[in-house]
Design a protein around this motif. Structure first.
Motif, PDB file in Angstrom:
ATOM      1  N   GLY A   1       0.823  -1.204   0.000  1.00  0.00           N
ATOM      2  CA  GLY A   1       0.000   0.000   0.000  1.00  0.00           C
ATOM      3  C   GLY A   1       0.850   1.243   0.000  1.00  0.00           C
ATOM      4  N   GLY A   2       0.263   2.340   0.436  1.00  0.00           N
ATOM      5  CA  GLY A   2       1.005   3.583   0.473  1.00  0.00           C
ATOM      6  C   GLY A   2       0.092   4.762   0.747  1.00  0.00           C
ATOM      7  N   ALA A   3       0.707   5.923   0.908  1.00  0.00           N
ATOM      8  CA  ALA A   3      -0.024   7.138   1.230  1.00  0.00           C
ATOM      9  C   ALA A   3       0.414   8.263   0.311  1.00  0.00           C
ATOM     10  CB  ALA A   3       0.209   7.537   2.689  1.00  0.00           C
ATOM     11  N   GLY A   4      -0.454   9.254   0.154  1.00  0.00           N
ATOM     12  CA  GLY A   4      -0.127  10.425  -0.637  1.00  0.00           C
ATOM     13  C   GLY A   4      -0.374  11.693   0.146  1.00  0.00           C
ATOM     14  N   LEU A   5       0.523  12.639   0.000  1.00  0.00           N
ATOM     15  CA  LEU A   5       0.370  13.948   0.625  1.00  0.00           C
ATOM     16  C   LEU A   5       0.558  14.987  -0.470  1.00  0.00           C
ATOM     17  CD1 LEU A   5      -0.011  15.654   3.191  1.00  0.00           C
ATOM     18  CD2 LEU A   5       2.473  15.594   3.498  1.00  0.00           C
ATOM     19  N   GLY A   6      -0.562  15.523  -0.983  1.00  0.00           N
ATOM     20  CA  GLY A   6      -0.458  16.405  -2.132  1.00  0.00           C
ATOM     21  C   GLY A   6       0.155  15.652  -3.297  1.00  0.00           C
ATOM     22  N   ALA A   7       1.243  16.179  -3.830  1.00  0.00           N
ATOM     23  CA  ALA A   7       1.900  15.569  -4.982  1.00  0.00           C
ATOM     24  C   ALA A   7       3.042  14.645  -4.591  1.00  0.00           C
ATOM     25  CB  ALA A   7       2.422  16.662  -5.909  1.00  0.00           C
ATOM     26  N   TYR A   8       3.165  14.338  -3.289  1.00  0.00           N
ATOM     27  CA  TYR A   8       4.215  13.442  -2.810  1.00  0.00           C
ATOM     28  C   TYR A   8       3.596  12.129  -2.358  1.00  0.00           C
ATOM     29  CZ  TYR A   8       6.712  17.858  -2.861  1.00  0.00           C
ATOM     30  OH  TYR A   8       7.256  19.053  -3.261  1.00  0.00           O
ATOM     31  N   GLY A   9       4.406  11.069  -2.348  1.00  0.00           N
ATOM     32  CA  GLY A   9       3.827   9.782  -1.996  1.00  0.00           C
ATOM     33  C   GLY A   9       4.833   8.806  -1.446  1.00  0.00           C
ATOM     34  N   THR A  10       4.295   7.784  -0.800  1.00  0.00           N
ATOM     35  CA  THR A  10       5.093   6.673  -0.329  1.00  0.00           C
ATOM     36  C   THR A  10       4.377   5.386  -0.670  1.00  0.00           C
ATOM     37  OG1 THR A  10       6.074   5.615   1.617  1.00  0.00           O
ATOM     38  CG2 THR A  10       4.040   6.799   1.963  1.00  0.00           C
ATOM     39  N   ALA A  11       5.138   4.335  -0.930  1.00  0.00           N
ATOM     40  CA  ALA A  11       4.572   3.014  -1.191  1.00  0.00           C
ATOM     41  C   ALA A  11       5.399   1.978  -0.456  1.00  0.00           C
ATOM     42  CB  ALA A  11       4.555   2.715  -2.686  1.00  0.00           C
ATOM     43  N   ALA A  12       4.751   0.877  -0.099  1.00  0.00           N
ATOM     44  CA  ALA A  12       5.419  -0.171   0.668  1.00  0.00           C
ATOM     45  C   ALA A  12       4.949  -1.541   0.208  1.00  0.00           C
ATOM     46  CB  ALA A  12       5.126  -0.007   2.162  1.00  0.00           C
ATOM     47  N   MET A  13       5.842  -2.525   0.345  1.00  0.00           N
ATOM     48  CA  MET A  13       5.494  -3.882  -0.052  1.00  0.00           C
ATOM     49  C   MET A  13       6.460  -4.861   0.598  1.00  0.00           C
ATOM     50  SD  MET A  13       5.473  -5.508  -3.878  1.00  0.00           S
ATOM     51  CE  MET A  13       5.267  -7.267  -4.112  1.00  0.00           C
ATOM     52  N   VAL A  14       5.947  -6.031   0.935  1.00  0.00           N
ATOM     53  CA  VAL A  14       6.777  -7.128   1.423  1.00  0.00           C
ATOM     54  C   VAL A  14       6.742  -8.235   0.374  1.00  0.00           C
ATOM     55  CG1 VAL A  14       7.103  -8.864   3.221  1.00  0.00           C
ATOM     56  CG2 VAL A  14       6.302  -6.562   3.828  1.00  0.00           C
ATOM     57  N   LEU A  15       7.913  -8.623  -0.142  1.00  0.00           N
ATOM     58  CA  LEU A  15       7.951  -9.688  -1.142  1.00  0.00           C
ATOM     59  C   LEU A  15       7.525 -11.013  -0.522  1.00  0.00           C
ATOM     60  CD1 LEU A  15      11.209  -9.211  -3.260  1.00  0.00           C
ATOM     61  CD2 LEU A  15       8.905  -8.384  -3.706  1.00  0.00           C
ATOM     62  N   SER A  16       6.859 -11.828  -1.348  1.00  0.00           N
ATOM     63  CA  SER A  16       6.362 -13.105  -0.861  1.00  0.00           C
ATOM     64  C   SER A  16       6.400 -14.137  -1.978  1.00  0.00           C
ATOM     65  CB  SER A  16       4.920 -12.964  -0.372  1.00  0.00           C
ATOM     66  OG  SER A  16       4.053 -12.742  -1.487  1.00  0.00           O
ATOM     67  N   ASP A  17       6.223 -15.396  -1.604  1.00  0.00           N
ATOM     68  CA  ASP A  17       5.945 -16.430  -2.593  1.00  0.00           C
ATOM     69  C   ASP A  17       4.539 -16.214  -3.136  1.00  0.00           C
ATOM     70  OD1 ASP A  17       8.369 -17.819  -2.286  1.00  0.00           O
ATOM     71  OD2 ASP A  17       7.586 -18.924  -0.566  1.00  0.00           O
ATOM     72  N   ASP A  18       4.296 -16.707  -4.350  1.00  0.00           N
ATOM     73  CA  ASP A  18       2.924 -16.648  -4.840  1.00  0.00           C
ATOM     74  C   ASP A  18       2.122 -17.797  -4.237  1.00  0.00           C
ATOM     75  OD1 ASP A  18       3.393 -18.955  -6.391  1.00  0.00           O
ATOM     76  OD2 ASP A  18       3.808 -17.808  -8.194  1.00  0.00           O
ATOM     77  N   VAL A  19       0.806 -17.714  -4.400  1.00  0.00           N
ATOM     78  CA  VAL A  19      -0.080 -18.686  -3.767  1.00  0.00           C
ATOM     79  C   VAL A  19       0.146 -20.082  -4.330  1.00  0.00           C
ATOM     80  CG1 VAL A  19      -1.985 -18.320  -5.382  1.00  0.00           C
ATOM     81  CG2 VAL A  19      -2.471 -19.059  -3.049  1.00  0.00           C
ATOM     82  N   ALA A  20       0.590 -20.165  -5.590  1.00  0.00           N
ATOM     83  CA  ALA A  20       0.842 -21.480  -6.182  1.00  0.00           C
ATOM     84  C   ALA A  20       1.962 -22.201  -5.448  1.00  0.00           C
ATOM     85  CB  ALA A  20       1.183 -21.324  -7.662  1.00  0.00           C
ATOM     86  N   HIS A  21       3.045 -21.497  -5.157  1.00  0.00           N
ATOM     87  CA  HIS A  21       4.168 -22.154  -4.475  1.00  0.00           C
ATOM     88  C   HIS A  21       3.804 -22.535  -3.046  1.00  0.00           C
ATOM     89  CE1 HIS A  21       8.283 -23.355  -3.819  1.00  0.00           C
ATOM     90  NE2 HIS A  21       8.308 -22.643  -2.708  1.00  0.00           N
ATOM     91  N   VAL A  22       3.102 -21.648  -2.370  1.00  0.00           N
ATOM     92  CA  VAL A  22       2.704 -21.945  -0.985  1.00  0.00           C
ATOM     93  C   VAL A  22       1.804 -23.176  -0.942  1.00  0.00           C
ATOM     94  CG1 VAL A  22       1.385 -21.083   0.982  1.00  0.00           C
ATOM     95  CG2 VAL A  22       2.989 -19.568  -0.199  1.00  0.00           C
ATOM     96  N   ASP A  23       0.828 -23.239  -1.826  1.00  0.00           N
ATOM     97  CA  ASP A  23      -0.087 -24.386  -1.827  1.00  0.00           C
ATOM     98  C   ASP A  23       0.591 -25.647  -2.336  1.00  0.00           C
ATOM     99  OD1 ASP A  23      -1.983 -22.730  -0.827  1.00  0.00           O
ATOM    100  OD2 ASP A  23      -3.336 -22.800  -2.542  1.00  0.00           O
ATOM    101  N   ASN A  24       1.559 -25.494  -3.207  1.00  0.00           N
ATOM    102  CA  ASN A  24       2.310 -26.660  -3.672  1.00  0.00           C
ATOM    103  C   ASN A  24       3.131 -27.251  -2.533  1.00  0.00           C
ATOM    104  OD1 ASN A  24       2.919 -28.494  -5.688  1.00  0.00           O
ATOM    105  ND2 ASN A  24       4.656 -27.319  -6.465  1.00  0.00           N
ATOM    106  N   GLN A  25       3.754 -26.387  -1.742  1.00  0.00           N
ATOM    107  CA  GLN A  25       4.527 -26.852  -0.588  1.00  0.00           C
ATOM    108  C   GLN A  25       3.633 -27.536   0.435  1.00  0.00           C
ATOM    109  OE1 GLN A  25       7.520 -26.501  -2.263  1.00  0.00           O
ATOM    110  NE2 GLN A  25       8.305 -26.247  -0.210  1.00  0.00           N
ATOM    111  N   ALA A  26       2.363 -27.137   0.459  1.00  0.00           N
ATOM    112  CA  ALA A  26       1.414 -27.733   1.403  1.00  0.00           C
ATOM    113  C   ALA A  26       0.798 -29.029   0.872  1.00  0.00           C
ATOM    114  CB  ALA A  26       0.310 -26.727   1.719  1.00  0.00           C
ATOM    115  N   GLY A  27       1.194 -29.429  -0.340  1.00  0.00           N
ATOM    116  CA  GLY A  27       0.683 -30.669  -0.899  1.00  0.00           C
ATOM    117  C   GLY A  27      -0.705 -30.573  -1.500  1.00  0.00           C
ATOM    118  N   ILE A  28      -1.159 -29.353  -1.766  1.00  0.00           N
ATOM    119  CA  ILE A  28      -2.504 -29.163  -2.304  1.00  0.00           C
ATOM    120  C   ILE A  28      -2.554 -29.408  -3.801  1.00  0.00           C
ATOM    121  CG2 ILE A  28      -4.312 -27.420  -2.671  1.00  0.00           C
ATOM    122  CD1 ILE A  28      -3.456 -26.189   0.008  1.00  0.00           C
ATOM    123  N   LEU A  29      -1.445 -29.145  -4.504  1.00  0.00           N
ATOM    124  CA  LEU A  29      -1.418 -29.221  -5.962  1.00  0.00           C
ATOM    125  C   LEU A  29      -0.889 -30.569  -6.437  1.00  0.00           C
ATOM    126  CD1 LEU A  29      -0.143 -25.620  -6.792  1.00  0.00           C
ATOM    127  CD2 LEU A  29      -2.467 -26.444  -6.471  1.00  0.00           C
TER     128      LEU A  29
END
Length: 844
Positions: free
Chosen positions: A543-571
């Protein structure tokens, strides 16, 4: 921003102060429609009118229509077995079914271009050949329901029905006298092919009947109703289509649908793909046509819709168009096509031209001014002769000739837009535009489908696109960017060491097939969407915030849902997935620079990782130069690794430059490579043409020995002395950890921070409670504060500004300001705000 919530639309309650969608929807099924007017409006859209077609501005468009029709008539004459048109074999290729209907439509259009001096106009013999073609296709390829519906669902529910329906509209009089039962026969067939609907009609609960797809299907159905004289069909279709005007409320979804426009201007299709630049522009064009089709035929159409759609243009499209180029971050798999960017904006421009004809006063002037601006600001012509309608071609000419309307962008010269509902951010300045692609457990990391966008794996992992003013963007981005640049070295991406394989390489076809598995993997199954076509991330924070014409954004890298579910034996056991790198990232978007912080960087599982500060492409003849300075201030030039203070990329051929300032000490690698590849490496159906580009990649390697951090600034259009000046400021990194990332810009008086974990976090004079995005700017005796919840799950976010007491000057609804021990508390009520920024202005 004018908007209609789904609850307003579906509960039939007009929103106070807003233009609503025509009549209450429950009345539409009983309202009489002027069928002749609706059909005549549609014919005018497709073929023009005698008045329009007499205008010299329409001549090129009309000539192209007739040339195309004659070409197709020749192919009709030359067709072989199992063909209606030569070179378009039928029986196994569903796309060729749609193509055959489209060619019949184009011939029919030419016969209805009143006012054109041509033997095709009003030619009954040609029109009957088209009708015979419709009858032949039905008898041999679409009438047998057990033999049809192979391949892509879209061709059967939307593709061929759209072309067939419009052909019947154009030839309604001839069909009535020549094959009077054919329309009814076709409508029954098309209803039967709506297999993702209910009883041959739209199903608003279906994941296939949303957004642009819904607009296409419902337009077909109300045109069919006009042909049959069926007011109930027309009313139901208009009521169904009206739902696309409703602003999506993610906390109160209707029919489980997340596709459509959001309050922050975001547009989503396929339930999780940011898609303004592809499906979004299709929807915009369809709705502009709906307004024209229904004009005067029913009170459900006309100007009542314009204010809502104009808001889509102002808040959804305009920020994403830079000097006539549609940004990559909202095009899904379409980024791999050879006709994107400037071509995308032509479709938007035509829709804006059409809307301007129904807007009034200042709204009409704003739309017309934007059309002029798009035309003037793009280095490539809008090519109005490529517009779908001759009427739009002439209306465009009239707008350009109107001296009372000045060209004017709908964007402010300085603008920051957080499209948090679709995990994208756009930051604009007069000399550049910066677009950032994020992802989360709400929004897909990328879209791959049908052999398009073959290597998309990191496109939503913080990939950015820095567009420079005055540049022809086809030389810097578009399909050639993805062709020439390694998919592991996209600008802004932190990627783990290791190679990945494309879906066709893995499975020998465009999808993963396993219908016997409990998840039922077929080409159009929901599991295919979830795990193959557009997998989401698994990180809740983006996500992120904006103040007038300035801004910030943030993110945490992750595995995608396919890899997580594959590791869990779902696929299934033979389903292949890949683990991702880890990093906590922030982007702080200012005037002269975009500051990027990353912490906790790891390739995981013993792998190294690489963060690409940027990869830029150029023509070999441009003579790209790369210079820089070492950390001790001495000059550096050439390839290799070194502890650099800054690097500068310059393209003398285009007079463009970008600087990269290291805000901590790093071993930076600068690679300069001439790359030649076929455009088919990114899309199977692209022409097999080679692209040769000089690729400059600036990157930092992260060994597999723990977690690493990185801080740098992108400086568009920078000169060497400007880059050298960063050694003394004005940017200061305050904190760079996996808990807090914060900077200070002394000249702007800004402190900006992203926090990622529970607890109280300190940054300069700020104490921030839990995960948040915060900007504070001191200007004289005023202190502006902006707060957002990047997790979209918190009920409240508190920021305490330490120091003397501060009084309240103004605040958004939902913001509470008070004095606490040691400072001033600003609390934002972020419950169900979906990443929206809350602001307050304090007095010192």
């Amino acid at each position: 921003m004018p908007e209609l919530s789904r609850r307003h639309v579906l509960a039939l309650i007009p929103a106070t102060g807003l233009l609503t969608v025509g009549l209450p929807l429950r009345a539409l099924a009983d309202e009489a429609t002027d069928h002749a007017r609706l059909l005549a409006n549609t014919v005018a859209i497709l073929a023009g009118t005698a008045e329009v077609n007499a205008r010299p501005e329409a001549a090129v468009k009309l000539a192209a229509i007739h040339t195309t029709a004659r070409t197709y008539l020749t192919q009709l004459d030359q067709a072989g077995p199992d063909e209606l048109f030569a070179g378009v074999p039928l029986g196994e290729n569903d796309a060729n079914i749609t193509q055959s209907y489209n060619r019949l439509l184009q011939i029919a259009v030419a016969t209805r271009t009143d006012g054109v001096d041509s033997d095709l106009v009003g030619n009954v013999e040609v029109q009957r050949r088209v009708i015979d073609g419709l009858e032949w296709l039905h008898a041999n390829y679409v009438g047998d329901q057990s033999a049809g519906y192979y391949g892509n669902w879209h061709n059967w529910e939307i593709g061929f029905p759209s072309h067939a329906t419009r052909t019947f509209v154009l030839l309604a009089e001839q069909v009535a006298g020549y094959r009077p039962d054919l329309v009814e026969t076709y409508v029954a067939t098309m209803d039967a092919y709506l297999r993702n609907g209910v009883d041959g009609d739209v199903d608003l609960d279906s994941r296939f009947h949303t957004g642009a797809n819904l607009a296409d299907i419902t337009t077909n159905r109300f045109l069919q109703g006009a042909l049959l004289g069926d007011d109930a069909r027309i009313g139901k279709a208009i009521a169904d289509q009206s739902t696309v005007f409703a602003t999506i409320d993610p906390y109160h979804l209707q029919h489980g649908n997340t596709d459509g426009y959001y309050a922050d201007g975001s547009f989503i299709q396929h339930h999780s793909v940011a898609y303004t630049g592809s499906y979004g522009k299709v929807l915009l064009g369809r709705i502009a046509q709906t307004i024209k089709m229904l004009d005067g035929a029913t009170s459900a159409g006309g100007t009542d819709l314009v204010a809502v759609v104009q808001a889509w243009v102002t808040n959804g499209f305009a920020p994403l168009i830079f000097e006539g180029w549609m940004m990559e971050v909202v095009k899904g798999r379409a980024v791999s096509r050879t006709t994107t960017g400037y071509v995308d904006v032509r479709a938007v421009a035509e829709a804006v031209v059409d809307l301007a004809g129904y807007a009034v006063g200042g709204d009409a002037a704003a739309l017309k001014g934007y059309v002029k601006f798009l035309n003037a600001s793009s280095p490539v012509s809008l090519e109005p002769n490529s517009f779908a309608s001759p009427v739009s071609v002439v209306a465009f000419a009239d707008i350009l000739a109107d001296a009372t309307v000045p060209a004017a962008d709908l964007n402010a010269a300085e603008r920051n837009v957080a499209f948090n509902a679709m995990d994208k951010t756009v930051h604009r300045r007069p000399g550049y535009a910066f677009a950032l692609a994020r992802s989360s457990d709400r929004i897909s990391k990328y879209e791959y489908m049908n052999g398009e966008n073959l290597m998309p794996w990191f496109q939503g992992d913080g990939a950015h696109y820095l567009y420079l003013a005055g540049q022809d963007q086809t030389r810097a981005f578009g399909v050639d960017y993805y062709t020439a640049v390694s998919p592991y070295r996209l600008s802004g991406v932190t990627a783990p060491d290791g190679e990945r394989r494309t879906i066709p390489d893995l499975y020998g076809q465009f999808w993963y097939e396993n219908p016997d598995h409990p998840l039922g993997f077929t080409s159009s199954s929901e599991s295919q969407n979830t795990y193959v076509y557009f997998p989401r991330g698994t990180n809740p924070l983006s996500g992120g915030a904006g103040l007038g014409a300035y801004g910030t954004a943030a993110m945490v890298l992750s595995d995608d849902v396919a890899h997580v579910d594959n590791q869990a034996g779902i696929l299934p056991d033979d389903f292949v997935t890949y683990p991702n790198a880890r990093a906590t990232k922030s982007w702080f978007m200012l005037d002269d620079e975009i500051v990027v912080l990353a912490a906790g960087i790891s390739g995981r599982a013993g792998r190294s990782a690489v963060t690409t500060l940027e990869s830029r492409i150029a023509e070999p003849a441009d003579g790209v130069a790369v210079t820089g300075a070492l950390a001790d201030g001495t000059a550096w030039t050439g390839d290799g690794v070194g502890p650099l203070a800054w690097v500068r990329w310059e393209n003398p051929g285009e007079q463009t430059a970008v600087g990269y300032v290291l805000l901590d000490e790093q071993e930076v690698t600068v690679d300069v490579e001439r790359v030649t590849r076929s455009r088919r490496v990114v899309r199977v159906s692209n022409p097999n043409t080679s692209v040769t580009k000089d690729v400059v990649t600036v990157s930092v390697a992260h060994p597999a020995d723990g977690e690493h951090a990185l801080a740098y600034a992108l400086v568009p259009n920078a000169q060497a002395d400007q880059l050298a000046g960063y050694a003394d400021g004005p940017v200061q990194v305050l904190v760079n950890t996996t808990d807090v990332q914060a900077i200070k810009h002394a000249d702007l008086g800004i402190v900006a921070a992203n926090t990622f974990t529970d607890g109280r976090h300190q940054a300069e004079r700020l104490t921030i409670d839990g995960a948040a995005s915060v900007l504070v700017r001191q200007s004289g005796r005023r202190l502006e504060v902006a707060i957002s919840d990047p997790t979209m799950t918190r009920d409240r976010v508190q920021v305490v500004i330490r120091g003397r007491d501060r009084g309240l000057e103004s605040a958004d609804d939902g913001v509470t300001v008070g004095q606490v021990t040691g400072g001033t508390s600003v609390v934002a009520d972020t419950r169900e705000a979906y990443g929206r920024t809350f602001t307050a202005v304090l007095r010192v």
